[in-house]
Motif scaffolding. Sequence first.
Motif, PDB file in Angstrom:
ATOM      1  N   GLY A   1      20.328 -42.102 125.016  1.00  0.00           N
ATOM      2  CA  GLY A   1      20.160 -41.456 123.716  1.00  0.00           C
ATOM      3  C   GLY A   1      20.486 -39.976 123.751  1.00  0.00           C
TER       4      GLY A   1
ATOM      5  N   THR B   1      24.764 -39.681 124.588  1.00  0.00           N
ATOM      6  CA  THR B   1      25.779 -40.157 123.660  1.00  0.00           C
ATOM      7  C   THR B   1      26.203 -39.071 122.674  1.00  0.00           C
ATOM      8  OG1 THR B   1      26.315 -41.826 122.001  1.00  0.00           O
ATOM      9  CG2 THR B   1      24.033 -41.080 122.061  1.00  0.00           C
TER      10      THR B   1
ATOM     11  N   ASN C   1      26.695 -41.657 119.113  1.00  0.00           N
ATOM     12  CA  ASN C   1      25.470 -42.321 118.655  1.00  0.00           C
ATOM     13  C   ASN C   1      25.598 -43.843 118.641  1.00  0.00           C
ATOM     14  OD1 ASN C   1      23.989 -39.962 118.362  1.00  0.00           O
ATOM     15  ND2 ASN C   1      24.615 -39.675 116.228  1.00  0.00           N
TER      16      ASN C   1
ATOM     17  N   LYS D   1      16.087 -44.304 120.820  1.00  0.00           N
ATOM     18  CA  LYS D   1      15.696 -43.798 119.501  1.00  0.00           C
ATOM     19  C   LYS D   1      14.530 -42.811 119.584  1.00  0.00           C
ATOM     20  CE  LYS D   1      15.859 -46.327 115.783  1.00  0.00           C
ATOM     21  NZ  LYS D   1      17.026 -45.688 115.131  1.00  0.00           N
TER      22      LYS D   1
ATOM     23  N   ASN E   1      16.676 -39.822 119.964  1.00  0.00           N
ATOM     24  CA  ASN E   1      17.842 -39.726 119.077  1.00  0.00           C
ATOM     25  C   ASN E   1      17.719 -40.803 117.995  1.00  0.00           C
ATOM     26  OD1 ASN E   1      20.328 -39.642 117.819  1.00  0.00           O
ATOM     27  ND2 ASN E   1      21.532 -39.695 119.705  1.00  0.00           N
TER      28      ASN E   1
ATOM     29  N   ASP F   1      19.200 -41.396 115.371  1.00  0.00           N
ATOM     30  CA  ASP F   1      20.444 -41.863 114.758  1.00  0.00           C
ATOM     31  C   ASP F   1      21.198 -42.898 115.594  1.00  0.00           C
ATOM     32  OD1 ASP F   1      20.086 -40.132 112.591  1.00  0.00           O
ATOM     33  OD2 ASP F   1      21.046 -38.473 113.668  1.00  0.00           O
ATOM     34  N   VAL F   2      20.688 -43.187 116.761  1.00  0.00           N
ATOM     35  CA  VAL F   2      21.396 -44.066 117.679  1.00  0.00           C
ATOM     36  C   VAL F   2      21.396 -45.515 117.186  1.00  0.00           C
ATOM     37  CG1 VAL F   2      19.962 -45.179 119.471  1.00  0.00           C
ATOM     38  CG2 VAL F   2      21.779 -43.679 120.146  1.00  0.00           C
TER      39      VAL F   2
END
Length: 361
Positions: free
Chosen positions: A148, A151, A154, A179, A182, A184-185
């Motif tokens: 996460g 990347t 995403n 998540k 992040n 938005d992953v």
Amino acid sequence: MASMKKKVLSVFILLVCVAGFSLSASAEDKLKVGFVYISPIGDAGWTYQHDLGRLELEKNLGDKIVTKYIESVPEGPEAERVIRDLAQSGHDLIFTTSFGYMNPTLKVAKMFPKKHFEHSTGYKTAKNVGTYMCRFYEGRYLTGIVAGKMTKSNTLGYVAAFPIPEVIRGINAFTLGAKSVNPDVQVKVIWVNSWFDPGKEREASEALITQGADVITHHTDSTAPTLTAEEKGVYAIAYHSDMSKYGPKAHLTAATHTYGDFYTKTTQAVLDNTWKSDSVWSGIKEGSIKLAPMNAAIPAEVVALVEKTTKDIADGSFHPFQGPVKDQSGKVVVEAGKSLSDEELLGMNYYVEGVHGNIPK
């Protein structure tokens, strides 16, 4: 004089016979331990980790035991034949190391009630059959944190073997870890319906990269995903073993598992006549789950976060499936302040929020 020579010769022959009998008896007294492997041992992967455990067992109890392994045994009738052959040839303890060996193991165990059997990743036991498994999902969560953070697109890719709870747990834990750092992953999954098929694993990896994944991971046995990531210039997180030599730039880390301690303790229990059927599920706390060394490309603060989360899982202050957790539809499956029980984890049959696609039926 001749009589004396005959006596000396007779004594010599007697000593040789006694020595021979002692050696034979010593060899027969050793506990014979058998291992059944789903794929070639190679130098990385699922079977490789089990064989490292076998070698550690030999090192620890070498003068008391003798081991034998059969590799590349397909699940199904062939597995039953191999397990039966080991039992018939005097192996009193047999480790069967793939999910699809469960029913063949139980069937053979019924034929040999005085033998001891241990099945890896299964959920059925018998009086002379135990099960053992690592909490793979704990390592998956940690590697999700790394993915996460690393990347840029995403989009993460996951090469999966079979749609069983063990594999689904790994996908979900990886997604939750990613998540957590992040939101938005997204995680895209391709199922290859094989534990070990380098060709299919490569094709799936390439497809995921084409779909935008810049970090790929896998629940399959070969090094193909790491090799593909290295060739395509993306990151990879390996499974089972440290596979960094196959992708020096791509390989971020790996979720690894170890079996030497379990194999030694279980075998010693058979030697001591204290073995009992049990369902063992060990993880970070017991030292069964560890991460491979981190790639230098991973920022120090990410490494520190992974180390802290590792300690929190080990001491029980954090659980990878700690609520609130939602499934794909947005339904809350784990309430805030709660975490999934082992029974719920063992029966997992849904994707968490953030995983794309459907679970094959």
